[in-house]
Design a protein around this motif. Structure first.
Motif, mmCIF file in Angstrom:
data_model
loop_
_atom_site.group_PDB
_atom_site.id
_atom_site.type_symbol
_atom_site.label_atom_id
_atom_site.label_comp_id
_atom_site.label_asym_id
_atom_site.label_seq_id
_atom_site.Cartn_x
_atom_site.Cartn_y
_atom_site.Cartn_z
ATOM 1 N N TRP A 101 -1.299 -0.904 7.364
ATOM 2 C CA TRP A 101 -1.172 -0.840 6.101
ATOM 3 C C TRP A 101 0.157 -1.721 5.859
ATOM 4 O O TRP A 101 0.803 -1.869 6.772
ATOM 5 C CB TRP A 101 -0.562 0.744 6.048
ATOM 6 C CG TRP A 101 -1.761 1.662 5.856
ATOM 7 C CD1 TRP A 101 -2.043 2.188 7.122
ATOM 8 C CD2 TRP A 101 -2.372 2.352 4.880
ATOM 9 N NE1 TRP A 101 -3.257 3.297 6.719
ATOM 10 C CE2 TRP A 101 -3.361 3.100 5.530
ATOM 11 C CE3 TRP A 101 -2.450 1.943 3.639
ATOM 12 C CZ2 TRP A 101 -4.359 3.934 4.587
ATOM 13 C CZ3 TRP A 101 -3.376 2.595 2.925
ATOM 14 C CH2 TRP A 101 -4.300 3.574 3.388
ATOM 15 N N GLN A 102 0.252 -1.996 4.379
ATOM 16 C CA GLN A 102 1.298 -2.925 4.126
ATOM 17 C C GLN A 102 2.532 -1.870 3.693
ATOM 18 O O GLN A 102 2.156 -0.951 2.725
ATOM 19 C CB GLN A 102 0.838 -3.741 3.012
ATOM 20 C CG GLN A 102 1.943 -4.501 2.443
ATOM 21 C CD GLN A 102 2.235 -5.917 3.279
ATOM 22 O OE1 GLN A 102 1.083 -6.153 3.973
ATOM 23 N NE2 GLN A 102 3.110 -6.707 3.175
ATOM 24 N N VAL A 103 3.606 -1.732 4.453
ATOM 25 C CA VAL A 103 4.686 -0.764 4.095
ATOM 26 C C VAL A 103 6.078 -1.314 3.810
ATOM 27 O O VAL A 103 6.449 -2.337 4.176
ATOM 28 C CB VAL A 103 4.950 -0.115 5.452
ATOM 29 C CG1 VAL A 103 6.093 1.095 5.152
ATOM 30 C CG2 VAL A 103 3.649 0.487 6.122
ATOM 31 N N ASP A 135 0.875 -1.195 0.026
ATOM 32 C CA ASP A 135 0.047 0.073 -0.030
ATOM 33 C C ASP A 135 0.917 1.400 -0.212
ATOM 34 O O ASP A 135 0.657 2.344 -0.605
ATOM 35 C CB ASP A 135 -0.883 -0.017 1.325
ATOM 36 C CG ASP A 135 -1.900 -0.963 0.985
ATOM 37 O OD1 ASP A 135 -1.983 -1.841 2.231
ATOM 38 O OD2 ASP A 135 -2.549 -1.228 0.251
ATOM 39 N N ILE A 136 2.054 1.073 0.661
ATOM 40 C CA ILE A 136 2.653 2.399 0.900
ATOM 41 C C ILE A 136 4.116 2.044 0.681
ATOM 42 O O ILE A 136 4.763 0.916 1.146
ATOM 43 C CB ILE A 136 2.689 3.061 2.163
ATOM 44 C CG1 ILE A 136 1.084 3.535 2.498
ATOM 45 C CG2 ILE A 136 3.707 3.871 2.636
ATOM 46 C CD1 ILE A 136 0.745 3.820 3.704
ATOM 47 N N LEU A 188 2.456 3.353 10.421
ATOM 48 C CA LEU A 188 1.409 2.948 9.436
ATOM 49 C C LEU A 188 1.291 1.564 9.446
ATOM 50 O O LEU A 188 0.314 1.052 9.377
ATOM 51 C CB LEU A 188 2.061 3.436 7.997
ATOM 52 C CG LEU A 188 1.957 5.044 7.824
ATOM 53 C CD1 LEU A 188 2.700 5.342 6.351
ATOM 54 C CD2 LEU A 188 0.471 5.487 7.876
#
Ligand SMILES: Cc1cc2nc3c(=O)[nH]c(=O)nc-3n(C[C@H](O)[C@H](O)[C@H](O)COP(=O)(O)OP(=O)(O)OC[C@H]3O[C@@H](n4cnc5c(N)ncnc54)[C@H](O)[C@@H]3O)c2cc1C
Length: 57
Positions: A27-29, A5-6, A22
Motif C-alpha cells: 500500500w502507498q502510505v 492509498d492510505i 501496510l
C-alpha cells in the motif's frame, strides 16, 4: 495526496507500525504527524548535551 492509498494520522508507535506493515503489503502510505519529529510517546530528546529518555523502556 492523489496517489496515496492510505493516510494515517499520528506518527506514534501505532501509526508507524501500521504504516510499515501496510507499506510492506504494497500500500502507498502517508503518515501525518503534528509534531516536528515522529515517535509519539516513544520520543526522546537532548538539551544542552543532556539526553532525556522520556519514552518507554
Ligand atoms: C513516560 C512513558 C513511559 C512509557 N513506558 C512504557 C513501557 O515501558 N511499556 C509500554 O508498553 N508502554 C509504555 N508507555 C506507553 C507507550 O509509550 C504508548 O503505549 C505508545 O507510545 C502509544 O502509541 P500510540 O501510537 O498509540 O500513541 P502515541 O505514541 O501517543 O502517538 C500518537 C501520535 O499522534 C500524533 N497526533 C495526535 N493528534 C494528531 C493530529 N490531530 N494530527 C497529527 N498527528 C497527531 C501525536 O503527536 C503522536 O505523535 C509509556 C509512555 C510514557 C509517556
Amino acid at each position: 495526496m492523489n496517489n496515496n492509498d492510505i493516510i494515517i494520522i499520528g506518527g506514534g508507535l501505532g501509526g508507524l507500525t501500521t504504516g510499515a506493515l501496510l507499506a510492506k503489503e504494497g500500500w502507498q502510505v502517508t503518515v501525518l504527524e503534528k509534531n516536528h519529529i515522529v515517535g509519539g510517546g516513544l520520543q526522546n530528546f537532548s538539551r544542552h548535551g543532556i539526553h532525556f529518555d522520556t519514552g518507554m523502556h
